[in-house]
Each structure stands twice: as structure tokens, then as C-alpha cells.
Design an enzyme around this catalytic site. Structure first.
Site, PDB file in Angstrom:
ATOM      1  N   PHE A   1     -13.943  34.174   1.875  1.00 25.62           N
ATOM      2  CA  PHE A   1     -14.348  35.611   1.324  1.00 25.62           C
ATOM      3  C   PHE A   1     -15.345  36.130   1.742  1.00 25.62           C
ATOM      4  O   PHE A   1     -16.079  37.713   1.536  1.00 25.62           O
ATOM      5  CB  PHE A   1     -13.844  35.806   0.102  1.00 25.62           C
ATOM      6  N   LYS A   2     -16.390  35.681   2.023  1.00 23.21           N
ATOM      7  CA  LYS A   2     -17.848  36.146   2.240  1.00 23.21           C
ATOM      8  C   LYS A   2     -18.296  36.831   3.561  1.00 23.21           C
ATOM      9  O   LYS A   2     -18.896  37.756   3.628  1.00 23.21           O
ATOM     10  CB  LYS A   2     -18.747  34.408   2.194  1.00 23.21           C
ATOM     11  N   ASP A   3     -17.291  36.451   4.129  1.00 27.63           N
ATOM     12  CA  ASP A   3     -17.120  38.158   5.495  1.00 27.63           C
ATOM     13  C   ASP A   3     -16.700  39.105   4.714  1.00 27.63           C
ATOM     14  O   ASP A   3     -17.155  40.201   6.241  1.00 27.63           O
ATOM     15  CB  ASP A   3     -15.628  37.220   6.277  1.00 27.63           C
TER      16      ASP A   3
END
Ligand code: PLP
Length: 502
Positions: free
Chosen positions: A115-117
Site C-alpha cells: 500500500f506504500k505505493d
């Protein structure tokens, strides 16, 4: 809109400055001075928009020193179907399991499958524009401490971005083999990756120390460089995360799961408290919110905090199958404490000082009251994590990763304890293929002895029929470029060396 520091109310900076600087000079974190509040009519409008248009609306209400064109440029270049697999980068999958509906918001369709993207694909655009506004001509040196996913996502976001250099530090034994391989195979001429002997907190402390080491700062200044941060202490990381909660609420309405105005619960597998804080901020903006369910693994410092009001990091650091949540110092909690204390900078600073000197603090009764009203904290053991993956897979054929499993498990315990029927959105934070070994052992019910990571990957595909995401498959044949391992106290020298300043 201006931003102030959690440790100094007199500080007041533009959003571009907050993003370029990363952290306030007093050591505090930047927070918006007010929240834009959306009424029913605004939500009505958002319902008819796609993800990118919703993102533009939210970002423009916070980044008031950016033009509409600049914001559109950032959003349209970040959330492309090419990078996220479709025009909705955060699709919700609804499952019925054990008598409950799980609305799983998949946040891992980006280039690094975590989810860091969602934040790190847009942060480089926000940062380069912020630098142009506030520090013309300077080149930004991005230092990152990572428990695995941030590192790769930041590398992918910043590789070959003009006027930036990025160096990532990760705990040598604290990331999954796939995470390590992803980082060490990154291309780009402005990237560096280094392992440290220690855990994530050592890496994070080391990076924070470099930011305030006079000798290093001076060396950078003399060479037209400045530090910035891609960790979730940077406002430019948090803001894009608010968008997907607002967007998820709209998607839930559009799917007929709730009516506009109905409250939802949000369940978040939590480490540094960034993702769940973004959900809290969405609530501050008027997204109808009942409970924020904060799910931890065996490093359950936040569970104890929510239940007792005492934050105590003096405990063993446990290496788990959900390594991205192996954290004892949850940096973003500072922002919550600041807001819940009525924006009391002195009180916030006291807590943070106590954390640094004693490793612990106890919040005021008034903060405790709000925390227990709004949050529910729970944690799950290693066995429970694997059992949850297995049970969910056997029941629904849905394969989730070890972090998402923690959230599902804690949510099921919450349902059992409360019977709360409020529809819930569960943040799914990584592809199961980032943690293939643990996921396969859960599905197979036995330990996995294969040495080679891609042998495990292939077995997981064979057993489940779930396809490996293309970006992970692409690393199969790539050779590692980086192999440095250093002691945490040599990090400042390492940075100077990597930048050619020594
Ligand atoms: C970073 C991460 C988390 C924790 O998110 P925070 O914002 O640090 O609380 C959870 N799961 C995965 C897969 C992550 O990469």
C-alpha cells in the site's frame, strides 16, 4: 492552508514547505492548522467522480499553494492504469466469511505490491514541485528507514527523478526475502540501499539522528543539497492516504452497502500509525466514522496504549511474519496526541520527551477518553495470523497476506466482543506474494523448507491458482545490485560517503 508543528504552535509553514522539509526543525511533525470539512453535498459530488478526480478534490483542499494544474499533473501521473492495473487503484473486494461481511480495500495494486505505493507514487511529484517553490536549485537527499515495503516503494517512486538522491536503510534480518530482493534489484542512477545490523526502530532512530547531525547538515548545505523524508512523518505521505478512505466511503455508497451519511468502521493493520491516522483525518473531514480498529501483531504496543492510555516501548521487539508492522515506536501517534490534546504543543512535547528518555508516557484522562471512544485496539499471535489466512482461503478462495490477516483476525475478535453491525472497510496492505513463505505455510499447514524464494512463489501459484503480480514476477531474473551491511552508528558517515562528500 498552513501547517504547524506538533511541538511548536508558533511554527507556520506552507504545504510546499512542510513537504520539502519533511519534519519540523523543532523535531515535531507538521499538521494542517484546520481540516477542510465536507458536507453531504460535497460527498454527493464525490460519488460521481473517479479515483483521480476525488484525489484532486481532496489534495486541492490541503495544498492551497499548488495550482489546480500542478495538482492534476501530480495525480494524473501517479495513479495511472498502467501503474495500478486499472483506473481504480484501491478496489474493494467484498467477502462473506464466518457470518460477517468483509469489505477488503486492496491497496497493493501498485508497482511494488504494497500500500506504500498509494503515497509514494505521488510523493516524488509533490516533492519536486514543493522544492521548486521553496528551495530553488537545491537537490533533495531522501533518507528512508524501512521495515521492508516503504523502502522499495520509495525507490520505485524516486528512481531517476530529477534533483533527488535516495538512500534506503533496512534491518538486515527484519524484512522478507522478497522485500530484500525487490530493494536490492532497483534500477536508477540516484538510488542506494544499505542493510543495518539492528531492527527497524534502530534504522528509524538512525535516520532521525542524521537529520539533526550538524556536521552532516553543513556538508550538504555546502554542496547545494538538503535532506527530505519519504517516511510517513512527511505530510506528503499522509495526505494521499486520506484520499483512499474518502474514496472507499463513496464506493461503499455506490455499491449500495451503505447510504450516504451512514457510519462505517475502518480496520487497519498498523505499524507506524500512518495509515490509520489517515482514516482518522478522513473522519475529521466529515467522513461518517464509527470505530477505527487498530490491528497489531505481537508487537502490541498500540493495543496496550488504546486500552490503558500508557504507551510503553520497554518490551521485547518481536520479529514476526508481518514484518512491516514490527515497530515499537509508532511515529505518527504524535500527530494524534497533538490534535486530541487540543493542539497543545507543550503537552505533546512532554510525551515525546518522556518516550525518548523513559521509553514510556501516560496520556491525560481527556485524551484517554477520546481514544477509547473512537478506537478499538487488538492484536493477534503468529499462529492466529496463519490460521486466519488458511480459514479465509479455505472458505472463500481469497488469499490474503500476513498483514491483512492480522486485520481480519482482530476484526473478527472485535465482532465477537461487540456484535457491532456497522459495515467495515478493511485495509489490505500487501500482496500475499510479498510474503509467500508464510502464506504458503498457512495454506499448506506445514513449514516450508524450500530455500529458493521463487520456488516458494511457484508452489504458492500451483497450490492456489492465484497469479503472482507482474512487478514481482519481473524481479525473478534480476541480479542484486546492493549488498552493504553496516552498524547503525556509522549511518551518518555512510550517507556522506554515498553522496561523495567524504
Ligand atoms: C507499512 C505497512 C503497514 C503499517 O502501516 P503504518 O502506516 O506504518 O501503520 C502494514 N502493512 C504493510 C504491508 C505495510 O507495508
Amino acid at each position: 492552508m498552513l501547517y504547524t508543528s506538533t511541538q511548536n504552535n508558533k511554527e507556520s509553514v506552507s504545504s510546499a514547505q512542510a513537504i520539502a522539509q519533511g519534519i519540523s526543525r523543532d523535531g515535531g511533525l507538521f499538521v494542517p492548522e484546520t481540516f477542510p470539512v465536507y458536507d453531504g453535498i460535497t460527498f454527493e459530488t464525490l460519488l460521481g467522480l473517479d479515483y483521480r478526480e476525488r484525489a484532486k478534490k481532496v489534495l486541492s483542499d490541503y495544498l492551497t499553494d499548488f495550482t489546480a494544474e500542478e495538482i492534476a499533473d501530480c495525480v494524473d501521473n501517479a495513479y495511472t492504469a498502467e501503474k495500478f492495473g486499472s483506473d481504480n487503484p484501491a478496489p474493494i473486494v467484498s467477502l462473506n466469511h464466518n457470518g460477517a461481511e468483509l469489505n477488503i480495500m486492496e491497496l497493493w495494486h501498485g508497482p511494488t505490491c504494497a500500500f506504500k505505493d498509494m503515497a509514494l507514487q505521488i510523493l516524488p511529484h509533490l516533492l519536486t514541485k514543493s522544492l521548486k517553490k521553496t528551495a530553488d536549485g537545491k537537490k533533495a537527499v531522501i533518507l528512508v528507514a524501512t521495515s521492508g515495503d516503504t523502502g522499495k516503494a520509495a525507490l520505485e517512486g524516486f528512481k531517476d527523478v530529477e534533483n533527488t538522491e535516495i538512500i534506503v536503510f533496512y534491518p538486515s534480518d527484519g524484512v522478507s526475502p522478497m522485500q530484500k530482493h525487490q530493494m536490492n534489484t532497483t534500477s536508477g542512477n540516484n538510488v542506494g540501499v544499505c542493510a543495518i545490523k539492528g531492527n527497524f526502530d534502530d534504522a528509524q532512530t538512525g535516520v532521525k539522528k542524521i537529520f539533526t547531525t550538524e556536521e552532516v547538515i553543513k556538508a550538504l548545505e555546502d554542496n547545494g543539497l538538503m535532506f527530505s523524508s519519504a517516511n510517513s512523518i512527511n505530510w506528503g505521505r499522509l495526505l494521499p492516504q486520506i484520499v483512499y478512505y474518502i474514496s472507499a466511503y463513496c464506493d461503499m455508497v455506490n455499491a449500495g452497502k451503505i447510504n450516504l451519511g451512514d457510519k462505517i468502521n475502518v480496520v487497519v493493520p498498523t505499524g507506524n500509525f500512518g495509515n490509520i491516522l489517515a482514516a482518522y483525518f478522513a473522519g475529521c473531514m466529515g467522513m461518517p466514522l464509527n470505530k477505527l480498529i487498530c490491528a497489531s501483531n505481537s508487537n502490541n504496543v498500540l493495543t496496550d496504549f488504546i486500552n490503558t492510555g500508557v504507551y510503553n516501548k520497554n518490551r521485547d521487539f518481536i520479529t514476526t511474519v508481518s514484518p512491516s508492522m514490527d515497530i515499537l515506536v509508532s511515529s505518527n501517534l504524535e500527530r494524534l496526541l497533538y490534535i486530541l490534546s487540543g493542539r497543545n504543543d507543550a503537552e505533546t512535547k512532554e510525551y515525546m520527551t518522556a518516550l525518548k528518555t523513559e521509553g514510556a508516557y501516560e496520556v491525560s484522562d481527556s485524551i484517554k477518553t477520546v481514544v477509547t471512544e473512537l478506537f478499538s485496539g487488538g492484536y493477534c499471535s503468529e499462529d492466529e495470523t496463519l490460521d486466519t489466512i488458511s480459514a479465509l482461503y479455505k472458505d472463500t478462495a481469497y488469499l490474503c497476506d500476513t498483514h491483512t490477516a492480522v486485520a481480519v483476525n482482530v476484526y473478527e475478535k472485535y465482532l465477537e466482543a461487540t456484535g457491532d453491525k456497522t459495515p467495515a472497510v478493511i485495509a489490505s496492505t500487501a500482496s500475499p506474494y510479498k510474503f509467500s513463505r508464510a502464506v504458503l505455510s498457512a495454506v499448506e499447514g506445514k513449514e516450508i523448507t524450500d530455500e529458493d524464494e521463487f520456488a516458494v512463489v511457484d508452489k504458492l501459484t500451483e497450490v492456489t491458482g492465484v497469479a503472482i503480480p507482474a512487478p514481482l514476477e519481473a524481479t525473478r531474473t534480476m541480479a542484486d545490485r546492493f549488498s552493504d551491511v553496516i552498524e547503525p552508528d556509522t549511518m551518518p558517515e555512510y550517507v556522506l560517503g554515498a553522496l561523495g562528500l567524504k
